[in-house]
Design an enzyme around this catalytic site. Structure first.
Site, PDB file in Angstrom:
ATOM      1  N   CYS A   1     -10.901   7.022 -25.557  1.00  0.00           N
ATOM      2  CA  CYS A   1     -11.326   8.127 -26.432  1.00  0.00           C
ATOM      3  C   CYS A   1     -10.125   8.940 -26.905  1.00  0.00           C
ATOM      4  O   CYS A   1      -9.979   9.224 -28.096  1.00  0.00           O
ATOM      5  CB  CYS A   1     -12.326   9.029 -25.712  1.00  0.00           C
ATOM      6  SG  CYS A   1     -13.967   8.300 -25.509  1.00  0.00           S
TER       7      CYS A   1
ATOM      8  N   GLU B   1     -13.595  18.418 -28.941  1.00  0.00           N
ATOM      9  CA  GLU B   1     -12.231  18.274 -28.450  1.00  0.00           C
ATOM     10  C   GLU B   1     -11.224  19.031 -29.321  1.00  0.00           C
ATOM     11  O   GLU B   1     -11.255  18.950 -30.541  1.00  0.00           O
ATOM     12  CB  GLU B   1     -11.839  16.797 -28.376  1.00  0.00           C
ATOM     13  CG  GLU B   1     -12.688  15.967 -27.417  1.00  0.00           C
ATOM     14  CD  GLU B   1     -12.553  16.408 -25.961  1.00  0.00           C
ATOM     15  OE1 GLU B   1     -11.607  17.158 -25.647  1.00  0.00           O
ATOM     16  OE2 GLU B   1     -13.399  15.991 -25.150  1.00  0.00           O
TER      17      GLU B   1
ATOM     18  N   HIS C   1     -17.073  14.599 -27.571  1.00  0.00           N
ATOM     19  CA  HIS C   1     -17.596  13.889 -26.409  1.00  0.00           C
ATOM     20  C   HIS C   1     -19.026  14.328 -26.142  1.00  0.00           C
ATOM     21  O   HIS C   1     -19.359  15.509 -26.302  1.00  0.00           O
ATOM     22  CB  HIS C   1     -16.746  14.188 -25.167  1.00  0.00           C
ATOM     23  CG  HIS C   1     -15.687  13.178 -24.908  1.00  0.00           C
ATOM     24  ND1 HIS C   1     -14.339  13.500 -24.862  1.00  0.00           N
ATOM     25  CD2 HIS C   1     -15.753  11.835 -24.672  1.00  0.00           C
ATOM     26  CE1 HIS C   1     -13.640  12.404 -24.604  1.00  0.00           C
ATOM     27  NE2 HIS C   1     -14.475  11.384 -24.482  1.00  0.00           N
TER      28      HIS C   1
END
Length: 213
Positions: free
Chosen positions: A143, A80, A165
């Site tokens: 998240c 991310e 992720h």
């Protein structure tokens, strides 16, 4: 000796397991890249996830924090790039909360960027034959909430941090026809590499990792 905190989540949305904890728990007390690994499972709940995370950071005093979460439907290790200051839950969390269009942190920046070497992580994991990519969104569920809260908390600390992720495990994917999956051993190897690379690389690589849509 350096310490690395790796967090994961409990199962949510009717799943029996969460692949993030299945992988991260197996790294607890390991030595990777000369650092001691501490694994911690977070509740999948807006109200308590950051409380547990912050208390753990204060206790462990890590040099590096990598948060890991399940992204059912994704096919690779998704590194991310950014967390946004929005909670917008499509489903209730495990405590029954479902915030809609609320800030993670009132008055906080619109977005906070990972301080991990995200391009180097993608390159290194791919070099090992494991699919990986830079992700431009961590969603708007717990998240993203944890990633934003983590990056905010580390702003006045020396530790680096970010979020990864991961796909379903095969035993989950059989209940989601057409959904991709990744073997647990592969996920563990990729996370080991993420730790090693994050500890070793101070300045990230300049590689194309953007998206057209």
């Amino acid at each position: 000796m350096k310490k690395v905190l790796i967090t994961a989540f409990e199962p949510f949305d009717g799943e029996r397991i969460n692949p993030s904890w299945e992988a991260v728990s197996r790294l607890h007390n390991r030595l990777i890249g000369g650092a001691e690994i501490v694994a911690k499972r977070l509740p999948c709940a807006f109200g308590t996830s950051l409380e547990v995370l912050y208390a753990t950071i204060d206790a462990v005093k890590p040099d590096l924090v990598i948060a890991v979460g399940q992204a059912g439907g994704r096919a690779d290790m998704s590194i991310e790039r950014v967390a946004i200051n929005v909670d917008d839950a499509r489903i209730p969390d495990n405590a029954g909360a479902q915030p809609i269009d609320e800030p993670v942190l009132s008055g906080g920046p619109a977005a906070l960027f990972s301080t991990l070497p995200i391009k180097a992580l993608v390159a290194g994991i791919r070099e090992a034959g494991i699919p990986a990519s830079v992700s431009q969104t961590a969603g708007t569920f717990v998240c993203n909430h944890v990633m934003y809260g983590l990056l905010h908390y580390l702003r006045r600390r020396k530790a680096r941090g970010g979020f990864i992720h991961i796909p379903y495990l095969p035993e989950q994917a059989i209940n989601h026809p057409g959904a991709p999956s990744m073997a647990l051993a592969t996920v563990i190897l990729a996370l080991e590499m993420a730790v090693s690379i994050s500890l070793a690389v101070e300045e990230d690589m300049r590689l194309a990792g953007g998206a057209t849509h």
